[in-house]
Design a protein around this motif. Sequence first.
Motif, PDB file in Angstrom:
ATOM      1  N   PHE A 210       0.725  -1.814  -0.429  1.00  0.00           N
ATOM      2  CA  PHE A 210       0.330  -0.131   0.033  1.00  0.00           C
ATOM      3  C   PHE A 210       1.036   1.444   0.258  1.00  0.00           C
ATOM      4  CE2 PHE A 210      -1.644   3.495   2.657  1.00  0.00           C
ATOM      5  CZ  PHE A 210      -3.245   3.098   1.941  1.00  0.00           C
ATOM      6  N   ASP A 211       0.589   2.312  -0.577  1.00  0.00           N
ATOM      7  CA  ASP A 211       1.551   3.533  -0.724  1.00  0.00           C
ATOM      8  C   ASP A 211       0.554   4.759  -1.176  1.00  0.00           C
ATOM      9  OD1 ASP A 211       1.500   2.622  -3.990  1.00  0.00           O
ATOM     10  OD2 ASP A 211       3.306   2.999  -3.496  1.00  0.00           O
ATOM     11  N   ILE A 212      -0.805   4.504  -1.611  1.00  0.00           N
ATOM     12  CA  ILE A 212      -1.224   5.995  -2.132  1.00  0.00           C
ATOM     13  C   ILE A 212      -1.597   6.971  -0.974  1.00  0.00           C
ATOM     14  CG2 ILE A 212      -3.140   3.778  -3.794  1.00  0.00           C
ATOM     15  CD1 ILE A 212      -5.710   4.414  -1.313  1.00  0.00           C
ATOM     16  N   SER A 213      -0.850   6.494   0.137  1.00  0.00           N
ATOM     17  CA  SER A 213      -1.214   7.663   0.937  1.00  0.00           C
ATOM     18  C   SER A 213      -0.041   8.976   1.188  1.00  0.00           C
ATOM     19  CB  SER A 213      -1.838   7.693   2.375  1.00  0.00           C
ATOM     20  OG  SER A 213      -3.057   7.481   2.121  1.00  0.00           O
ATOM     21  N   THR A 214       1.093   7.890   0.397  1.00  0.00           N
ATOM     22  CA  THR A 214       2.025   8.480   0.400  1.00  0.00           C
ATOM     23  C   THR A 214       1.918  11.068  -0.275  1.00  0.00           C
ATOM     24  OG1 THR A 214       3.225   7.977  -1.717  1.00  0.00           O
ATOM     25  CG2 THR A 214       3.763   6.767  -0.180  1.00  0.00           C
ATOM     26  N   THR A 215       3.494  11.056   0.116  1.00  0.00           N
ATOM     27  CA  THR A 215       3.011  12.640  -0.217  1.00  0.00           C
ATOM     28  C   THR A 215       4.900  12.519  -1.144  1.00  0.00           C
ATOM     29  OG1 THR A 215       4.088  13.105   1.773  1.00  0.00           O
ATOM     30  CG2 THR A 215       1.989  13.474   2.102  1.00  0.00           C
TER      31      THR A 215
ATOM     32  N   ASP B 282       3.327   2.118   3.158  1.00  0.00           N
ATOM     33  CA  ASP B 282       4.162   3.076   3.541  1.00  0.00           C
ATOM     34  C   ASP B 282       3.295   2.885   4.920  1.00  0.00           C
ATOM     35  OD1 ASP B 282       1.514   4.966   3.562  1.00  0.00           O
ATOM     36  OD2 ASP B 282       0.859   4.671   2.028  1.00  0.00           O
ATOM     37  N   HIS B 283       3.719   4.864   6.301  1.00  0.00           N
ATOM     38  CA  HIS B 283       3.751   5.026   7.034  1.00  0.00           C
ATOM     39  C   HIS B 283       2.692   4.834   7.826  1.00  0.00           C
ATOM     40  CE1 HIS B 283       6.642   5.012  11.096  1.00  0.00           C
ATOM     41  NE2 HIS B 283       5.871   3.933  11.219  1.00  0.00           N
ATOM     42  N   THR B 284       1.368   5.394   6.729  1.00  0.00           N
ATOM     43  CA  THR B 284       0.270   5.289   7.137  1.00  0.00           C
ATOM     44  C   THR B 284      -0.277   3.932   7.906  1.00  0.00           C
ATOM     45  OG1 THR B 284      -0.474   6.562   5.293  1.00  0.00           O
ATOM     46  CG2 THR B 284      -2.201   6.283   6.181  1.00  0.00           C
ATOM     47  N   LEU B 285       0.195   3.012   7.607  1.00  0.00           N
ATOM     48  CA  LEU B 285      -0.123   1.389   7.837  1.00  0.00           C
ATOM     49  C   LEU B 285      -0.076   1.576   9.453  1.00  0.00           C
ATOM     50  CD1 LEU B 285       0.900  -0.347   5.389  1.00  0.00           C
ATOM     51  CD2 LEU B 285      -1.385  -0.381   5.192  1.00  0.00           C
ATOM     52  N   SER B 286       0.745   2.144   9.955  1.00  0.00           N
ATOM     53  CA  SER B 286       0.715   1.944  11.635  1.00  0.00           C
ATOM     54  C   SER B 286      -0.093   2.401  11.967  1.00  0.00           C
ATOM     55  CB  SER B 286       2.115   2.773  11.859  1.00  0.00           C
ATOM     56  OG  SER B 286       3.118   1.981  11.298  1.00  0.00           O
ATOM     57  N   TYR B 287      -1.899   3.494  11.574  1.00  0.00           N
ATOM     58  CA  TYR B 287      -2.521   4.016  11.849  1.00  0.00           C
ATOM     59  C   TYR B 287      -4.167   2.822  12.573  1.00  0.00           C
ATOM     60  CZ  TYR B 287      -7.073   6.035  12.026  1.00  0.00           C
ATOM     61  OH  TYR B 287      -7.886   7.121  13.024  1.00  0.00           O
TER      62      TYR B 287
ATOM     63  N   LEU C  90      -6.185  14.498   8.277  1.00  0.00           N
ATOM     64  CA  LEU C  90      -5.977  14.182   7.194  1.00  0.00           C
ATOM     65  C   LEU C  90      -5.482  12.605   6.969  1.00  0.00           C
ATOM     66  CD1 LEU C  90      -6.869  14.313   3.039  1.00  0.00           C
ATOM     67  CD2 LEU C  90      -4.416  14.783   3.859  1.00  0.00           C
ATOM     68  N   ILE C  91      -6.015  11.121   6.383  1.00  0.00           N
ATOM     69  CA  ILE C  91      -4.688  10.588   6.803  1.00  0.00           C
ATOM     70  C   ILE C  91      -3.701   9.878   5.567  1.00  0.00           C
ATOM     71  CG2 ILE C  91      -5.433   7.827   6.984  1.00  0.00           C
ATOM     72  CD1 ILE C  91      -7.946   8.163   7.149  1.00  0.00           C
ATOM     73  N   ASN C  92      -2.321  10.270   6.279  1.00  0.00           N
ATOM     74  CA  ASN C  92      -1.073   9.825   4.505  1.00  0.00           C
ATOM     75  C   ASN C  92      -0.418   9.500   5.977  1.00  0.00           C
ATOM     76  OD1 ASN C  92      -0.051  12.208   5.518  1.00  0.00           O
ATOM     77  ND2 ASN C  92      -1.294  13.387   4.066  1.00  0.00           N
ATOM     78  N   HIS C  93       0.232   9.085   4.805  1.00  0.00           N
ATOM     79  CA  HIS C  93       1.784   8.669   5.994  1.00  0.00           C
ATOM     80  C   HIS C  93       2.624   9.940   6.597  1.00  0.00           C
ATOM     81  CE1 HIS C  93       5.293   9.744   2.804  1.00  0.00           C
ATOM     82  NE2 HIS C  93       4.546  10.677   2.765  1.00  0.00           N
ATOM     83  N   GLY C  94       1.680  11.339   7.294  1.00  0.00           N
ATOM     84  CA  GLY C  94       3.253  11.988   7.316  1.00  0.00           C
ATOM     85  C   GLY C  94       2.354  12.301   8.847  1.00  0.00           C
ATOM     86  N   THR C  95       0.853  11.660   9.045  1.00  0.00           N
ATOM     87  CA  THR C  95      -0.329  12.010  10.171  1.00  0.00           C
ATOM     88  C   THR C  95      -0.238  10.323  10.623  1.00  0.00           C
ATOM     89  OG1 THR C  95      -2.163  11.747   8.522  1.00  0.00           O
ATOM     90  CG2 THR C  95      -1.677  13.304   8.815  1.00  0.00           C
ATOM     91  N   PRO C  96       0.290   9.391  10.885  1.00  0.00           N
ATOM     92  CA  PRO C  96      -0.971   8.299  11.108  1.00  0.00           C
ATOM     93  C   PRO C  96      -0.662   8.650  13.037  1.00  0.00           C
ATOM     94  CG  PRO C  96       1.320   7.969  10.860  1.00  0.00           C
ATOM     95  CD  PRO C  96       1.462   9.213  10.181  1.00  0.00           C
ATOM     96  N   PHE C  97       0.476   9.282  13.949  1.00  0.00           N
ATOM     97  CA  PHE C  97       0.561   9.042  14.996  1.00  0.00           C
ATOM     98  C   PHE C  97      -0.215  10.009  15.464  1.00  0.00           C
ATOM     99  CE2 PHE C  97       4.002   6.508  13.374  1.00  0.00           C
ATOM    100  CZ  PHE C  97       3.788   5.887  13.793  1.00  0.00           C
TER     101      PHE C  97
END
Length: 315
Positions: free
Chosen positions: A38-43, A118-123, A158-165
């Motif tokens: 999965f990587d559709i939430s990368t910036t 991508d890191h979004t997945l940790s959420y 917004l849900i992306n890899h800069g916001t999971p935490f």
Amino acid sequence: MSSIYNAGPVYSGIHTLLGLPYDKDTEDADVALYGMPFDISTTNRTGCRFGPEGIRQYGQCKPYHEELDIDIFDDFKAVDTGDFAIPLSYVDRDMDAVENQLYELLEKGVKTIGVGGDHTLSYPELLALKRKFGKVAFVHFDSHTDTWDWPDENGNTLINHGTPFRLAIQHDCIDMDHAIQIGMRGGFGTLEDHDFALEHGMQIIFGNELHEMGMSACAKRIREVVGDTPVFVTFDIDFLDPAVAPGTGTPIVGGFTTAEALQILREGLTGLNIVAMDLVEVAPAYDPTGQTQVVANEILREFLSILSYNKKAGK
């Protein structure tokens, strides 16, 4: 030596994470590994959806760990359960898919290691962990905070890899009395980049501070922060310097060597009550040498070794 380990050359056979057996049945397993393409939430640069596949190409786990002095697979079983089914449609739907599939694994009583993506997945992983364990302690290796203030058109995060935490904190997934981020560096967008995390009790060791204090001192801090609390460990490959791991979407200079990473993992995590781990942001297309995938495989081997050591120590 356990027959679980396939001693054949890494370039032969059917590729799996760490060369482990592919098995959807986790009944006798201690640890279940799974991929998250999965990587559709990368910036920045996409491509880490191919991380699980790329790491599998180098999947090998030699069973004797010299520093821990253990045979990893002595009374210890781990399996590659394949990839999660992620529809890659609406992000909310994708997050639900990851959360529900991980929760199913956790309900079987195994510890888990996720491979992204991508890191979004940790959420969604943390949402699943909250359903199973309640709030968990948190150890985060990265160059980015991933708690950015990034509102959508309705003012929600917004849900992306800069916001999971940021999202995980907002949804009360993390025990903030036992939470630490390690390796943050590279310049920040604003002076307030870390304010949200700090205001909620996050401890942060910045990259320059880590270089100065050393790995052993940082490992001691991790153990003090986490204590005996059930903990989730997340490792973004860009914690490492791009000189050793260039295959990632947002590389940041000034990072760490593989030797430093393995040391801090080994000294900081052995004996902790680890319930789940992940490794994210490997994008093979940006490293045609395969070096980043080799490094990622060794980080996963260290994860598995730590979990095996902890079981042998009764943790």
